[in-house]
Each structure stands twice: as C-alpha cells, then as structure tokens.
Scaffold this motif. Structure first.
Motif, PDB file in Angstrom:
ATOM      1  N   ARG A  20       0.809  -1.215   0.000  1.00  0.00           N
ATOM      2  CA  ARG A  20       0.000   0.000   0.000  1.00  0.00           C
ATOM      3  C   ARG A  20       0.845   1.269   0.000  1.00  0.00           C
ATOM      4  O   ARG A  20       0.462   2.279  -0.568  1.00  0.00           O
ATOM      5  CB  ARG A  20      -0.892  -0.016   1.242  1.00  0.00           C
ATOM      6  CG  ARG A  20      -1.765   1.213   1.374  1.00  0.00           C
ATOM      7  CD  ARG A  20      -2.537   1.196   2.654  1.00  0.00           C
ATOM      8  NE  ARG A  20      -3.390   0.023   2.711  1.00  0.00           N
ATOM      9  CZ  ARG A  20      -4.184  -0.274   3.720  1.00  0.00           C
ATOM     10  NH1 ARG A  20      -4.211   0.505   4.776  1.00  0.00           N
ATOM     11  NH2 ARG A  20      -4.930  -1.353   3.705  1.00  0.00           N
ATOM     12  N   ASP A  21       1.995   1.213   0.646  1.00  0.00           N
ATOM     13  CA  ASP A  21       2.867   2.383   0.771  1.00  0.00           C
ATOM     14  C   ASP A  21       3.920   2.454  -0.331  1.00  0.00           C
ATOM     15  O   ASP A  21       4.920   3.160  -0.197  1.00  0.00           O
ATOM     16  CB  ASP A  21       3.565   2.362   2.129  1.00  0.00           C
ATOM     17  CG  ASP A  21       2.590   2.431   3.281  1.00  0.00           C
ATOM     18  OD1 ASP A  21       1.507   3.016   3.098  1.00  0.00           O
ATOM     19  OD2 ASP A  21       2.898   1.889   4.356  1.00  0.00           O
ATOM     20  N   GLN A  24       6.896   5.257  -1.285  1.00  0.00           N
ATOM     21  CA  GLN A  24       7.137   6.168  -0.169  1.00  0.00           C
ATOM     22  C   GLN A  24       8.445   5.810   0.526  1.00  0.00           C
ATOM     23  O   GLN A  24       8.959   4.707   0.392  1.00  0.00           O
ATOM     24  CB  GLN A  24       5.988   6.102   0.825  1.00  0.00           C
ATOM     25  CG  GLN A  24       4.682   6.582   0.243  1.00  0.00           C
ATOM     26  CD  GLN A  24       3.546   6.465   1.238  1.00  0.00           C
ATOM     27  OE1 GLN A  24       3.744   6.176   2.408  1.00  0.00           O
ATOM     28  NE2 GLN A  24       2.334   6.677   0.753  1.00  0.00           N
ATOM     29  N   ASP A  41       7.777   6.491   9.386  1.00  0.00           N
ATOM     30  CA  ASP A  41       8.183   7.740   8.730  1.00  0.00           C
ATOM     31  C   ASP A  41       7.896   8.966   9.590  1.00  0.00           C
ATOM     32  O   ASP A  41       8.240  10.070   9.224  1.00  0.00           O
ATOM     33  CB  ASP A  41       7.536   7.885   7.353  1.00  0.00           C
ATOM     34  CG  ASP A  41       6.024   8.020   7.394  1.00  0.00           C
ATOM     35  OD1 ASP A  41       5.448   8.123   8.490  1.00  0.00           O
ATOM     36  OD2 ASP A  41       5.417   8.021   6.309  1.00  0.00           O
ATOM     37  N   ASP A  43       5.178  10.420  10.096  1.00  0.00           N
ATOM     38  CA  ASP A  43       4.030  11.180   9.624  1.00  0.00           C
ATOM     39  C   ASP A  43       2.812  10.258   9.542  1.00  0.00           C
ATOM     40  O   ASP A  43       1.988  10.225  10.438  1.00  0.00           O
ATOM     41  CB  ASP A  43       4.355  11.807   8.268  1.00  0.00           C
ATOM     42  CG  ASP A  43       3.275  12.756   7.786  1.00  0.00           C
ATOM     43  OD1 ASP A  43       2.518  13.270   8.622  1.00  0.00           O
ATOM     44  OD2 ASP A  43       3.204  12.983   6.559  1.00  0.00           O
ATOM     45  N   ARG A  44       2.702   9.518   8.463  1.00  0.00           N
ATOM     46  CA  ARG A  44       1.578   8.576   8.324  1.00  0.00           C
ATOM     47  C   ARG A  44       1.796   7.320   9.151  1.00  0.00           C
ATOM     48  O   ARG A  44       0.847   6.732   9.645  1.00  0.00           O
ATOM     49  CB  ARG A  44       1.394   8.197   6.858  1.00  0.00           C
ATOM     50  CG  ARG A  44       0.698   9.275   6.074  1.00  0.00           C
ATOM     51  CD  ARG A  44       0.452   8.834   4.653  1.00  0.00           C
ATOM     52  NE  ARG A  44       1.002   9.879   3.811  1.00  0.00           N
ATOM     53  CZ  ARG A  44       1.991   9.734   2.975  1.00  0.00           C
ATOM     54  NH1 ARG A  44       2.534   8.576   2.797  1.00  0.00           N
ATOM     55  NH2 ARG A  44       2.441  10.743   2.285  1.00  0.00           N
ATOM     56  N   ARG A  45       3.041   6.905   9.263  1.00  0.00           N
ATOM     57  CA  ARG A  45       3.382   5.706  10.030  1.00  0.00           C
ATOM     58  C   ARG A  45       4.246   6.143  11.202  1.00  0.00           C
ATOM     59  O   ARG A  45       5.420   6.370  11.065  1.00  0.00           O
ATOM     60  CB  ARG A  45       4.128   4.730   9.118  1.00  0.00           C
ATOM     61  CG  ARG A  45       4.510   3.442   9.753  1.00  0.00           C
ATOM     62  CD  ARG A  45       3.373   2.589  10.200  1.00  0.00           C
ATOM     63  NE  ARG A  45       2.579   2.112   9.077  1.00  0.00           N
ATOM     64  CZ  ARG A  45       1.514   1.341   9.225  1.00  0.00           C
ATOM     65  NH1 ARG A  45       1.138   0.948  10.411  1.00  0.00           N
ATOM     66  NH2 ARG A  45       0.825   0.955   8.178  1.00  0.00           N
ATOM     67  N   LYS A  46       3.614   6.312  12.357  1.00  0.00           N
ATOM     68  CA  LYS A  46       4.307   6.820  13.542  1.00  0.00           C
ATOM     69  C   LYS A  46       5.092   5.705  14.229  1.00  0.00           C
ATOM     70  O   LYS A  46       4.892   4.527  13.961  1.00  0.00           O
ATOM     71  CB  LYS A  46       3.297   7.420  14.504  1.00  0.00           C
ATOM     72  CG  LYS A  46       2.443   8.494  13.829  1.00  0.00           C
ATOM     73  CD  LYS A  46       2.504   9.768  14.556  1.00  0.00           C
ATOM     74  CE  LYS A  46       1.501  10.742  13.990  1.00  0.00           C
ATOM     75  NZ  LYS A  46       2.096  11.848  13.339  1.00  0.00           N
ATOM     76  N   ARG A  49       3.259   2.887  15.892  1.00  0.00           N
ATOM     77  CA  ARG A  49       2.570   1.971  14.975  1.00  0.00           C
ATOM     78  C   ARG A  49       3.485   1.616  13.812  1.00  0.00           C
ATOM     79  O   ARG A  49       3.121   1.769  12.655  1.00  0.00           O
ATOM     80  CB  ARG A  49       1.291   2.616  14.460  1.00  0.00           C
ATOM     81  CG  ARG A  49       0.281   2.856  15.564  1.00  0.00           C
ATOM     82  CD  ARG A  49      -1.033   3.191  15.016  1.00  0.00           C
ATOM     83  NE  ARG A  49      -1.360   2.234  13.964  1.00  0.00           N
ATOM     84  CZ  ARG A  49      -2.507   2.202  13.314  1.00  0.00           C
ATOM     85  NH1 ARG A  49      -3.424   3.063  13.624  1.00  0.00           N
ATOM     86  NH2 ARG A  49      -2.737   1.321  12.376  1.00  0.00           N
ATOM     87  N   LYS A  51       5.555  -0.355  10.979  1.00  0.00           N
ATOM     88  CA  LYS A  51       5.114  -1.337   9.999  1.00  0.00           C
ATOM     89  C   LYS A  51       6.190  -2.401   9.833  1.00  0.00           C
ATOM     90  O   LYS A  51       7.346  -2.083   9.550  1.00  0.00           O
ATOM     91  CB  LYS A  51       4.846  -0.646   8.656  1.00  0.00           C
ATOM     92  CG  LYS A  51       4.443  -1.579   7.533  1.00  0.00           C
ATOM     93  CD  LYS A  51       3.074  -2.128   7.758  1.00  0.00           C
ATOM     94  CE  LYS A  51       2.659  -2.969   6.555  1.00  0.00           C
ATOM     95  NZ  LYS A  51       1.412  -3.654   6.782  1.00  0.00           N
ATOM     96  N   ASN A  80       8.979  10.885  16.496  1.00  0.00           N
ATOM     97  CA  ASN A  80       8.414  11.061  15.159  1.00  0.00           C
ATOM     98  C   ASN A  80       9.028  12.278  14.471  1.00  0.00           C
ATOM     99  O   ASN A  80       9.248  12.275  13.260  1.00  0.00           O
ATOM    100  CB  ASN A  80       6.896  11.200  15.235  1.00  0.00           C
ATOM    101  CG  ASN A  80       6.245   9.904  15.649  1.00  0.00           C
ATOM    102  OD1 ASN A  80       6.595   8.844  15.164  1.00  0.00           O
ATOM    103  ND2 ASN A  80       5.299   9.985  16.563  1.00  0.00           N
ATOM    104  N   ARG A  84      10.757  12.490  10.726  1.00  0.00           N
ATOM    105  CA  ARG A  84      10.345  13.435   9.685  1.00  0.00           C
ATOM    106  C   ARG A  84      11.526  14.287   9.241  1.00  0.00           C
ATOM    107  O   ARG A  84      11.723  14.526   8.049  1.00  0.00           O
ATOM    108  CB  ARG A  84       9.202  14.323  10.194  1.00  0.00           C
ATOM    109  CG  ARG A  84       7.884  13.603  10.320  1.00  0.00           C
ATOM    110  CD  ARG A  84       6.744  14.554  10.585  1.00  0.00           C
ATOM    111  NE  ARG A  84       6.932  15.360  11.786  1.00  0.00           N
ATOM    112  CZ  ARG A  84       6.480  15.018  12.998  1.00  0.00           C
ATOM    113  NH1 ARG A  84       5.821  13.908  13.166  1.00  0.00           N
ATOM    114  NH2 ARG A  84       6.688  15.814  14.028  1.00  0.00           N
TER     115      ARG A  84
END
Length: 102
Positions: A20-21, A24, A41, A43-46, A49, A51, A80, A84
């Motif tokens: 899905r990513d 990125q 990352d 941002d979307r994946r803290k 959480r 992956k 985080n 970033r």
C-alpha cells in the motif's frame, strides 16, 4: 553518506517497493531478523505503529540518518519529529539517489 551494503541498519532510509505504501520513504527503526524490519516515517506511520516489512519489499538506499541512529544509541528510542527531519533532510540533499533508476 555511508555504504549500506546488503545488510539493513537502524536509521537507514528505505524506499518501499511493494504494498500500500509503494513509492514512499521510511526509516528502519527496528531489526527483527535477517528477513524482516520495522519501519516508520513519523508522519503517516508513527513510531508507536511501526510497519513490519519484508526486506524483499524494500530498496535500501545508501543513506543512514545519523540523528536517528544516535538517538537509539543515547536513549533507546526515537521521536516522530526526528524521523520526519531525517526524511526531509534526505530529500533535500540526496534526491539524486532516487532518480538513478529513471
């Protein structure tokens, strides 16, 4: 910049090639074994959480974010904001690595 070889390291920037990513960027924040790592990352994946990704679904880039690596050495965790910052810094200074295949 450091040469990553074929083994992943904490703080290494990766390009996600499957899932899905796809397309990125992420940062390796945990090494599970020789086949799996956890990425985030900021941002979307803290960090809370992360992956779990198969190494076959990632392209290791020849860049290790020193601020992320040093944070793990000093405190055992990373924020985080540092993730970033690492990705933004990579994009500003090393975007030529992403364009090699085009």
């Amino acid at each position: 910049m450091q040469d990553s070889g074929s083994s992943p390291e904490i703080g290494q920037i990766v390009l996600i090639t499957k899932g899905r990513d796809q397309g990125q960027l992420g940062v390796i924040v945990e090494l599970i074994d020789d086949r799996f790592v956890k990425i985030a990352d900021g941002d979307r994946r803290k960090v809370d959480r992360m992956k779990k990704k198969n190494m076959n679904h990632l392209e290791l880039l020849d860049y290790i974010a020193d601020e992320v690596k040093n944070s793990f050495v000093e405190t055992g965790r990373v924020t985080n904001g540092k993730l970033r910052y690492a990705i933004t810094n990579f994009l500003e200074h090393h975007s030529d690595l992403l364009k090699e295949g085009e």
